[in-house]
Write a protein that holds these residues in place. Structure first.
Motif, PDB file in Angstrom:
ATOM      1  N   UNK A 175      29.215 -26.010  15.511  1.00  0.00           N
ATOM      2  CA  UNK A 175      29.057 -26.134  14.071  1.00  0.00           C
ATOM      3  C   UNK A 175      29.374 -24.864  13.292  1.00  0.00           C
ATOM      4  N   UNK A 176      28.939 -23.729  13.793  1.00  0.00           N
ATOM      5  CA  UNK A 176      29.063 -22.510  13.009  1.00  0.00           C
ATOM      6  C   UNK A 176      30.500 -22.173  12.617  1.00  0.00           C
ATOM      7  N   UNK A 177      31.485 -22.305  13.503  1.00  0.00           N
ATOM      8  CA  UNK A 177      32.869 -22.052  13.057  1.00  0.00           C
ATOM      9  C   UNK A 177      33.319 -23.018  11.955  1.00  0.00           C
ATOM     10  N   UNK A 178      32.896 -24.286  12.046  1.00  0.00           N
ATOM     11  CA  UNK A 178      33.268 -25.264  11.012  1.00  0.00           C
ATOM     12  C   UNK A 178      32.619 -24.913   9.681  1.00  0.00           C
ATOM     13  N   UNK A 179      31.363 -24.494   9.728  1.00  0.00           N
ATOM     14  CA  UNK A 179      30.664 -24.133   8.495  1.00  0.00           C
ATOM     15  C   UNK A 179      31.250 -22.869   7.879  1.00  0.00           C
ATOM     16  N   UNK A 180      31.588 -21.905   8.705  1.00  0.00           N
ATOM     17  CA  UNK A 180      32.190 -20.667   8.199  1.00  0.00           C
ATOM     18  C   UNK A 180      33.553 -20.970   7.575  1.00  0.00           C
ATOM     19  N   UNK A 181      34.323 -21.830   8.202  1.00  0.00           N
ATOM     20  CA  UNK A 181      35.618 -22.223   7.655  1.00  0.00           C
ATOM     21  C   UNK A 181      35.431 -22.930   6.314  1.00  0.00           C
ATOM     22  N   UNK A 182      34.445 -23.815   6.240  1.00  0.00           N
ATOM     23  CA  UNK A 182      34.162 -24.524   4.990  1.00  0.00           C
ATOM     24  C   UNK A 182      33.705 -23.533   3.907  1.00  0.00           C
ATOM     25  N   UNK A 183      32.954 -22.519   4.301  1.00  0.00           N
ATOM     26  CA  UNK A 183      32.525 -21.504   3.347  1.00  0.00           C
ATOM     27  C   UNK A 183      33.725 -20.735   2.790  1.00  0.00           C
ATOM     28  N   UNK A 184      34.622 -20.366   3.681  1.00  0.00           N
ATOM     29  CA  UNK A 184      35.815 -19.625   3.257  1.00  0.00           C
ATOM     30  C   UNK A 184      36.706 -20.450   2.337  1.00  0.00           C
ATOM     31  N   UNK A 185      36.717 -21.771   2.543  1.00  0.00           N
ATOM     32  CA  UNK A 185      37.502 -22.673   1.689  1.00  0.00           C
ATOM     33  C   UNK A 185      36.774 -23.017   0.401  1.00  0.00           C
ATOM     34  N   UNK A 186      35.527 -22.568   0.271  1.00  0.00           N
ATOM     35  CA  UNK A 186      34.750 -22.850  -0.931  1.00  0.00           C
ATOM     36  C   UNK A 186      34.074 -24.196  -0.927  1.00  0.00           C
ATOM     37  N   UNK A 187      34.098 -24.891   0.211  1.00  0.00           N
ATOM     38  CA  UNK A 187      33.453 -26.206   0.310  1.00  0.00           C
ATOM     39  C   UNK A 187      31.947 -26.049   0.435  1.00  0.00           C
ATOM     40  N   UNK A 188      31.509 -25.048   1.199  1.00  0.00           N
ATOM     41  CA  UNK A 188      30.092 -24.774   1.421  1.00  0.00           C
ATOM     42  C   UNK A 188      29.790 -23.402   0.815  1.00  0.00           C
ATOM     43  N   UNK A 189      28.795 -23.319  -0.093  1.00  0.00           N
ATOM     44  CA  UNK A 189      28.465 -22.018  -0.671  1.00  0.00           C
ATOM     45  C   UNK A 189      27.767 -21.116   0.347  1.00  0.00           C
ATOM     46  N   UNK A 190      27.860 -19.840   0.131  1.00  0.00           N
ATOM     47  CA  UNK A 190      27.209 -18.864   1.003  1.00  0.00           C
ATOM     48  C   UNK A 190      25.718 -18.989   0.875  1.00  0.00           C
TER      49      UNK A 190
END
Length: 190
Positions: A175-190
């Protein structure tokens, strides 16, 4: 007509008259025209996700609850994220439970909902509420599923007949790589 049906154990029982939330979820799934997933939230016990061919179970994370405002909405947002991104059912439940639990550790909703950092920390701590008696009773009934996946903090990945145990650490590493990728794309906020 919904692709995903999400409700509490009490709501599932009220709709079906069936006390076991897994059996109630299976009944709701059979009645759905387009329904692919039925998710049943069971509060501090965790959640289950039922599809036509499988059941995934995820115990809740143990946290110090400050305020439950926003927990349900946070849980639903994580379920939507998992569904849209075609994540595995057990991974979807794990992240949803973590987001809901991390939100409960803060006060109020809005800007006080869980951050990615809080969710990550909670998942890495692996403090699951594994109530073996509860889960054994729930899973002991004659369940109609080809596979049952159970999230566990102490078990190395393995299978016992139709029950497949998956370690939380394996889920976190996926999960963590997917969440970090989503964060970088602006899909998931920090």
């Amino acid at each position: 007509m919904s692709d995903v049906l999400l409700l509490t154990a009490d709501e599932a029982e009220a709709l079906t008259g069936i006390g076991n939330p897994i059996l109630a979820g299976q009944e709701l799934l059979r009645k759905g025209i387009r329904t692919k997933w039925v998710i049943v939230k069971m509060g501090a016990k965790g959640s289950i996700l039922i599809s036509m061919s499988s059941i995934s179970c995820a115990p809740a994370f143990k946290v110090n609850v400050v305020d439950t405002v926003g927990c349900g909405d946070s849980f639903v947002a994580a379920i939507a994220f998992g569904f849209i991104h075609k994540m595995s059912m057990v991974n979807t439940l794990a992240i949803a439970n973590a987001v809901g639990a991390a939100t409960a550790m803060g006060c109020g909703a809005g800007r006080n909902v869980a951050t990615l950092e809080q969710v990550t920390k909670l998942m890495r701590a692996s403090n699951l509420n594994e109530d073996d008696k509860f889960w054994n009773e729930l899973l002991s009934e004659n369940l109609d599923a080809q596979e049952i996946t159970f999230l566990s903090k102490t078990v190395i990945n393995g299978t016992n007949k139709q029950l497949k145990r998956v370690s939380l650490q394996k889920v976190v590493s996926e999960l963590l790589p997917k969440l970090e990728s989503a964060r970088l794309e602006g899909i998931v906020p920090s």
